[in-house]
Design a protein around this motif. Structure first.
Motif, PDB file in Angstrom:
ATOM      1  N   GLN B 506       0.599  -0.929   0.220  1.00  0.00           N
ATOM      2  CA  GLN B 506      -0.293  -0.238   0.031  1.00  0.00           C
ATOM      3  C   GLN B 506       0.924   1.136   0.498  1.00  0.00           C
ATOM      4  O   GLN B 506       0.908   1.694   0.601  1.00  0.00           O
ATOM      5  N   GLY B 507       2.163   1.022  -0.677  1.00  0.00           N
ATOM      6  CA  GLY B 507       3.014   2.079  -0.735  1.00  0.00           C
ATOM      7  C   GLY B 507       4.320   2.183  -0.054  1.00  0.00           C
ATOM      8  O   GLY B 507       5.577   3.339  -0.031  1.00  0.00           O
ATOM      9  N   GLN B 508       4.611   0.514   0.159  1.00  0.00           N
ATOM     10  CA  GLN B 508       6.221   0.097   0.494  1.00  0.00           C
ATOM     11  C   GLN B 508       6.638  -0.115  -0.077  1.00  0.00           C
ATOM     12  O   GLN B 508       7.410  -0.579   0.400  1.00  0.00           O
ATOM     13  N   GLY B 509       6.494  -0.158  -1.619  1.00  0.00           N
ATOM     14  CA  GLY B 509       8.094  -0.279  -2.585  1.00  0.00           C
ATOM     15  C   GLY B 509       8.625  -1.792  -2.208  1.00  0.00           C
ATOM     16  O   GLY B 509       9.977  -2.000  -3.175  1.00  0.00           O
ATOM     17  N   HIS B 510       6.889  -3.382  -2.478  1.00  0.00           N
ATOM     18  CA  HIS B 510       7.871  -3.862  -2.406  1.00  0.00           C
ATOM     19  C   HIS B 510       8.864  -4.256  -3.930  1.00  0.00           C
ATOM     20  O   HIS B 510       9.335  -5.140  -3.876  1.00  0.00           O
ATOM     21  N   ARG B 511       7.651  -3.569  -4.794  1.00  0.00           N
ATOM     22  CA  ARG B 511       8.612  -3.766  -6.495  1.00  0.00           C
ATOM     23  C   ARG B 511       9.680  -3.946  -6.224  1.00  0.00           C
ATOM     24  O   ARG B 511      10.484  -4.504  -6.844  1.00  0.00           O
ATOM     25  N   THR B 512      10.493  -2.515  -5.888  1.00  0.00           N
ATOM     26  CA  THR B 512      11.778  -2.265  -5.365  1.00  0.00           C
ATOM     27  C   THR B 512      12.532  -2.809  -4.792  1.00  0.00           C
ATOM     28  O   THR B 512      13.434  -2.955  -4.794  1.00  0.00           O
ATOM     29  N   ILE B 513      12.001  -2.933  -4.096  1.00  0.00           N
ATOM     30  CA  ILE B 513      12.801  -3.843  -2.432  1.00  0.00           C
ATOM     31  C   ILE B 513      13.080  -5.432  -3.060  1.00  0.00           C
ATOM     32  O   ILE B 513      14.187  -5.804  -3.012  1.00  0.00           O
ATOM     33  N   LEU B 514      12.095  -5.739  -3.649  1.00  0.00           N
ATOM     34  CA  LEU B 514      12.824  -7.034  -4.514  1.00  0.00           C
ATOM     35  C   LEU B 514      13.370  -6.696  -5.617  1.00  0.00           C
ATOM     36  O   LEU B 514      14.390  -7.985  -6.174  1.00  0.00           O
ATOM     37  N   ALA B 515      13.167  -6.115  -5.926  1.00  0.00           N
ATOM     38  CA  ALA B 515      13.984  -5.680  -7.647  1.00  0.00           C
ATOM     39  C   ALA B 515      15.550  -5.846  -6.963  1.00  0.00           C
ATOM     40  O   ALA B 515      16.728  -6.223  -7.434  1.00  0.00           O
ATOM     41  N   GLN B 516      15.922  -5.002  -5.778  1.00  0.00           N
ATOM     42  CA  GLN B 516      17.032  -4.899  -5.310  1.00  0.00           C
ATOM     43  C   GLN B 516      17.613  -5.983  -4.787  1.00  0.00           C
ATOM     44  O   GLN B 516      19.336  -6.638  -4.833  1.00  0.00           O
ATOM     45  N   VAL B 517      16.746  -7.397  -4.304  1.00  0.00           N
ATOM     46  CA  VAL B 517      17.109  -7.965  -3.526  1.00  0.00           C
ATOM     47  C   VAL B 517      17.693  -9.416  -4.590  1.00  0.00           C
ATOM     48  O   VAL B 517      18.768  -9.890  -4.669  1.00  0.00           O
ATOM     49  N   VAL B 518      16.519  -9.441  -5.606  1.00  0.00           N
ATOM     50  CA  VAL B 518      17.291 -10.462  -6.835  1.00  0.00           C
ATOM     51  C   VAL B 518      17.933 -10.183  -7.867  1.00  0.00           C
ATOM     52  O   VAL B 518      19.266 -10.887  -7.943  1.00  0.00           O
ATOM     53  N   ALA B 519      18.417  -9.089  -7.826  1.00  0.00           N
ATOM     54  CA  ALA B 519      19.386  -8.411  -8.893  1.00  0.00           C
ATOM     55  C   ALA B 519      20.773  -8.653  -7.707  1.00  0.00           C
ATOM     56  O   ALA B 519      21.800  -8.735  -8.782  1.00  0.00           O
ATOM     57  N   ASP B 520      20.818  -7.856  -6.378  1.00  0.00           N
ATOM     58  CA  ASP B 520      21.909  -8.646  -5.785  1.00  0.00           C
ATOM     59  C   ASP B 520      22.326  -9.987  -6.128  1.00  0.00           C
ATOM     60  O   ASP B 520      23.655 -10.834  -5.578  1.00  0.00           O
ATOM     61  N   GLU B 521      21.353 -10.710  -5.191  1.00  0.00           N
ATOM     62  CA  GLU B 521      21.837 -12.205  -5.715  1.00  0.00           C
ATOM     63  C   GLU B 521      22.333 -12.761  -6.629  1.00  0.00           C
ATOM     64  O   GLU B 521      22.983 -13.716  -6.239  1.00  0.00           O
ATOM     65  N   PHE B 522      21.696 -12.527  -8.368  1.00  0.00           N
ATOM     66  CA  PHE B 522      22.302 -13.205  -9.691  1.00  0.00           C
ATOM     67  C   PHE B 522      23.643 -11.993 -10.018  1.00  0.00           C
ATOM     68  O   PHE B 522      24.044 -12.970 -11.058  1.00  0.00           O
ATOM     69  N   GLY B 523      23.286 -10.728  -9.132  1.00  0.00           N
ATOM     70  CA  GLY B 523      24.872  -9.856  -9.682  1.00  0.00           C
ATOM     71  C   GLY B 523      24.040  -9.589 -11.351  1.00  0.00           C
ATOM     72  O   GLY B 523      25.111  -9.053 -12.062  1.00  0.00           O
ATOM     73  N   VAL B 524      23.015  -9.168 -11.682  1.00  0.00           N
ATOM     74  CA  VAL B 524      22.315  -8.697 -11.769  1.00  0.00           C
ATOM     75  C   VAL B 524      22.231  -6.718 -12.385  1.00  0.00           C
ATOM     76  O   VAL B 524      22.096  -6.457 -10.958  1.00  0.00           O
ATOM     77  N   GLU B 525      21.411  -6.115 -13.184  1.00  0.00           N
ATOM     78  CA  GLU B 525      20.647  -4.892 -13.106  1.00  0.00           C
ATOM     79  C   GLU B 525      19.791  -4.998 -12.547  1.00  0.00           C
ATOM     80  O   GLU B 525      18.848  -5.832 -13.281  1.00  0.00           O
ATOM     81  N   LEU B 526      19.215  -3.608 -11.538  1.00  0.00           N
ATOM     82  CA  LEU B 526      18.236  -3.906 -11.287  1.00  0.00           C
ATOM     83  C   LEU B 526      16.927  -3.863 -12.790  1.00  0.00           C
ATOM     84  O   LEU B 526      15.568  -4.270 -12.831  1.00  0.00           O
TER      85      LEU B 526
END
Lengths: 162, 807
Positions: B506-526
């Motif tokens: 409801q405004g907490q930015g979950h998509r951004t948060i997961l993009a950060q987490v998953v990009a870091d896990e795979f070592g790829v860009e956001l």
């Protein structure tokens, strides 16, 4: 519930025309008849400011106006702020300063800030707070929004002086 | 651990662009074919019998498709299940009696909202008004008007619980502080009101409901039962954007049932968007509470025991997840202190007010207001600095993980360090010096402190402590526990990544948060990661604890994403090992490729590996499943059901908050001016500091709103006096104080990234810190703030009374 009336107005630089009952609110007309759902309804009594748009260049509550009153008027809604795919400096600054979370009040907040900067291109913090107090936000605690308006005001002034 | 290029950085939100340009999609924006609109007739009385409803004129009104009344509801639905034993029948609309002003009485479905509202005026309802009861203590008295005759009492639940040896502690204490507290009924009033749409397909028997509902999805089960539907015939879809919730939209579920029924009965697709008056009258709010507390201590300031008796006012009906306000913080009832003994008497009572539900800080605003006020009162009584009393009682860093007497398992922290940081940042010593000068000039200047343990990711099992252990011990009783989240990650044939989750932000930015987490896990860009939320119970993985509440996403959601990513990486390494004939142990996944740990070649990129898996599935070796997707369901093993001694780890991670505030009270107008506000948080690993600070700022203003301005006020007859934003005061930009935020990080050992929740954060400390600061300012007058909100008129009366006492 008398006969519907023809309403012709200019929205975001484009002439639009539709029919609406005389009692239809301007915000409902924008959303339902013109498909401009960026303008939001938050209270329908003119306090929350989510429905703020520009009518003939000035901020107005579209929940406190009837569509028929806007016949012939020139409106700007949030859909009209970005030009040629480029965000308005206010929109950019809101993003940088986390001036939005759920985004529901954001259209009203942006247009209220836009109105402020038209009238007062160099507002101090107190003036920004006073102007923004016309719109309620429950997510951000306002500080990011205030910073965003400061930043946008500075950039707009710099752009003009260049 | 993967290299962190995005975790911990203030990455700008993916969510922002559509929201800034008017392209967000909220419930009122969803397009439907041939949509009809609902309007709801509401009770004008707080307590009345419905003698009859005549809707025949409304049914014949222009554009009307149908009218639903309580008779239909009683005939076609079942009352919602509740977590207590009291036989309270809560239907989605009044049947026979109304129990609060604004309770739904009839629904009109018409061609547009204007016509639906016209028709409401044609419905005739005959009422027999009954005496109303508003005050929780009055409602608990034996001679009070009873709301629910079947229950025979307004007390929905009462639990007495003892931990340690409080009786002995109180006998041995050098000093005992006693006080009564009142916590107000306030809400978070999201600027987007409730909205529900429903459509029924008789062929398949599937009812689809769209709503800006945030979970928990335990309410899906309740809804299905109430509508006599199998759970797999009830489809819930949450729109891409929700305009704020802060807990309040949990309680939309009765309207989901009501609109679902309207869709089934009328055969049309129907939408209802609540208006502001409806929201303030009848949606939901936090729970008002009367509490009596005692604190036993030694004269050196050591806390020995706490005794508390409270009555939570849940309004006209106890509805799920109440009585959560009473029990959600059970694991952290002692706060950050080493207290071992507690005596609790928790009562939950129904009155003729709007029913309650979660509101940001659920139960913790109440808890810390009471505890932190008591600590200050103790300091005053002992003549000690309130900072020193707190220092002497904090749980020490060496004690983690720390088991509280009530069963909480505090995962990590350094409370003294965070507290000292707050004192230093605020220049506490300097503020005290300033206070001496101010007082010498006759000014009312005060400094307040508040500490809190910030619980996140509720354990679904906590609520069963509302039941007596004897009931929980019976054969056949099904224990409840857990806190899970499921996430799927898919890699497409070109090596781009999709993350699919069922959260309801409801405004907490979950998509951004997961993009950060998953990009870091795979070592790829956001940009290589696309995240989709948008809960749909037919296509997303979910369970009863799913949803976006109790500050759970950064903890349980991000953990599930990390685990799912690691599963996929392991699969890719395995496949690379087969292709390169290098043993798996000698390979690693880093920077978007699989390569030898020792460095050098061959390095296989994500794109190349993904292409091989997708395009040449038949060539996959034995032991590697085709396809490139992985699902992880993350859960917490420590989220157990309550034991026989009423101990339960009610949350799964526990952060820490230390706040300092300085205020000045205007002696003439009694206005409170916040001069300094410092908030230090330890929520473990911070994934996105921009988003984290946004949560803290918003939460602090919610807490301050409830402490200074906001209250849903009722008169003695149960009429609600603030059904508009002209009467219900929400803080504006002019009132928002500057807040200085600092972070410490004690990573949680229970999550792969070490993150803890902080979505509620300062909403639970702000009432305490401002009440302490104002009390400190008014100490020369002998005033203790024990009731919120501290409105200027309330404070002015206190000051006047004190002045008359001390001329």
């Amino acid at each position: 519930m008398s006969e519907s009336r023809r309403i012709r107005l200019k929205v975001n630089c484009e002439w639009r025309e539709s029919r609406a009952a005389p009692r239809k609110l301007l915000v409902d007309f924008l959303r339902e008849d013109l498909g401009l759902t960026g303008t939001h309804v938050g209270c329908e009594h003119g306090i929350c400011g989510a429905c703020t748009i520009l009518v003939n260049g000035e901020a107005a509550r579209s929940c406190l106006m009837l569509a028929v009153q806007a016949d012939g008027a020139e409106l700007t809604t949030v859909e009209g702020l970005a030009a040629h795919g480029k965000l308005h400096p206010l929109q950019e600054a809101f993003r940088e300063h986390h001036g939005l979370q759920c985004g529901f009040c954001t259209p009203g907040m942006l247009l209220t800030a836009y109105d402020l900067l038209c009238v007062n291109p160099a507002p101090d913090e107190e003036e920004i707070r006073a102007a923004l107090s016309a719109v309620l936000c429950r997510c951000t605690g306002y500080l990011g929004i205030i910073e965003a308006v400061k930043t946008a005001a500075r950039r707009l002034r710099e752009a003009i002086s260049k | 651990m993967a290299a962190q290029r995005f975790i911990g950085r203030p990455v700008k939100r993916i969510e922002d662009l559509p929201l800034l340009t008017g392209r967000g999609v909220f419930i009122a924006d969803l397009p439907f074919a041939n949509l009809r609109h609902a309007a709801i007739l509401r009770a004008p009385y707080a307590h009345a019998r419905i003698l009859g409803i005549n809707a025949s004129r409304a049914r014949g009104a222009p554009g009307v498709v149908g009218v639903i009344t309580g008779n239909d509801v009683a005939r076609l639905t079942r009352p919602f299940a509740v977590g207590v034993r009291a036989p309270v029948k809560y239907y989605c609309m009044a049947t026979g009696k109304v129990r609060f002003v604004g309770e739904p009485v009839a629904v009109v479905v018409a061609d547009d909202r204007y016509l639906a509202e016209d028709a409401l005026e044609l419905i005739e309802v005959e009422y027999e008004p009954l005496p109303a009861v508003i005050d929780p203590e009055r409602a608990a008295a034996p001679d009070a008007p009873v709301l629910h005759e079947e229950a025979g009492t307004n007390v929905a639940c009462r639990r007495k619980m003892t931990y340690g040896d409080p009786q002995r502690c109180f006998e041995d204490a050098d000093v005992v502080v006693k006080a009564q507290f009142k916590f107000p009924k306030y809400s978070s009033t999201p600027i987007e009101t409730y909205g529900v749409a429903a459509s029924y397909e008789p062929g398949s028997g599937v009812l689809t409901i769209w709503a800006n509902f945030m979970g928990p999805f335990i309410l899906h089960s309740l809804l299905a039962r109430s509508l006599n539907l199998a759970e797999n015939r009830l489809r819930l879809i949450v729109p891409p954007d929700i305009g704020g919730s802060y807990g309040i939209k949990t309680s939309i579920f009765p309207y989901m049932a009501l609109l679902g029924l309207a869709a089934m009965e009328t055969g049309v697709t129907v939408r209802w968007i609540e208006d502001r008056r409806e929201h303030l009258l009848a949606a939901s709010s936090g729970t008002d509470r009367v509490a009596y507390r005692e604190l036993a201590a030694r004269k050196d300031g050591t806390l020995l025991a706490m005794r508390a008796r409270w009555l939570d006012n849940v309004g006209g009906y106890i509805r799920s997840p109440e009585p959560g306000c009473a029990f959600r913080p059970i694991g952290n009832w002692v706060g950050p202190y080493r207290v071992q003994s507690l005596d609790i008497d928790a009562g939950v009572v129904m009155t003729n007010k709007c029913p309650t539900g979660p509101n940001r800080g659920y139960g913790c605003g109440h808890l810390y207001f009471e505890i932190e006020r008591m600590v200050d009162m103790l300091a005053d009584k002992l003549g000690m600095d309130p900072a020193e009393v707190r220092r002497r009682n904090l749980i020490q860093p060496s004690q983690f993980p720390y088991r509280t007497p009530t069963g909480g398992l505090y995962d990590s922290g350094d409370y003294p360090a965070a507290f000292e940081r707050a004192l230093k940042t605020a220049d506490y010593a300097g503020l005290r010096r300033e206070q001496v000068q101010a007082r010498a000039q006759g000014r009312l200047f005060g400094v307040g402190l508040a500490l809190a343990v910030d619980p996140s990711v509720s354990n679904m099992g906590y609520i069963s402590v509302a039941l007596d252990p004897e009931i929980r011990g019976r054969p056949g009783y099904l224990p409840k526990s857990g806190a899970t989240e499921a996430i799927t990650i898919r890699i497409d044939p070109l090596g781009k990544i999709s993350v699919i989750l069922g959260s309801t932000p409801q405004g907490q930015g979950h998509r951004t948060i997961l993009a950060q987490v998953v990009a870091d896990e795979f070592g790829v860009e956001l940009d290589d990661v696309t995240v989709t939320d948008e809960m749909d119970t037919f296509t997303r993985l979910w369970s009863v604890s799913s949803g976006s509440y109790s500050s759970r996403f950064a903890t349980v959601g991000a953990s599930a994403a990390a685990v799912a990513a690691r599963k996929l990486k392991a699969k890719l390494v395995k496949h690379a090992s087969y292709l390169t004939e290098i043993p798996e142990q000698a390979l690693e996944f880093a920077d978007g490729q699989v390569r030898p740990r020792a460095g050098g070649q061959p390095a296989l990129s994500l794109k190349e590996l993904a292409g091989r898996v997708h395009w040449n599935a038949a060539a996959l070796p034995e032991g590697i499943e085709p396809g490139l997707e992985a699902t992880a369901v993350f859960g917490f093993p420590e989220a157990k059901s309550p034991d026989a001694l009423d101990r339960v780890n009610s949350s799964n991670t526990y952060g820490f908050i230390a706040e300092v505030m300085a205020v000045e009270v205007d002696p003439e107008t009694a206005a409170v001016k916040i001069l300094r506000y410092v908030s230090v948080h330890d929520a473990g690993t911070i994934i996105n500091p921009l988003i984290a600070d946004g949560q803290i700022l918003g939460g602090a203003l919610h807490g301050l709103g409830g402490a200074l301005y906001e209250e849903l006020v009722y008169d003695e007859d149960g009429q609600q006096l603030c059904a508009s934003f002209m009467d219900y005061l929400v803080p504006t930009a002019a009132e928002a104080p500057q807040l200085q935020i600092e972070h410490l990080a004690s990573p949680s050992p229970f999550t792969p990234l070490g993150a803890k929740g902080l979505g509620e954060a300062s909403s639970m400390t702000a009432p305490a810190v401002v009440a302490n600061a104002v009390s400190d300012a008014l100490r020369p007058l002998g005033i203790e703030i024990t009731e919120l909100p501290i409105t200027p008129s309330r404070l002015w009366h206190l000051i006047e009374k004190a002045r008359m006492r001390k001329p």
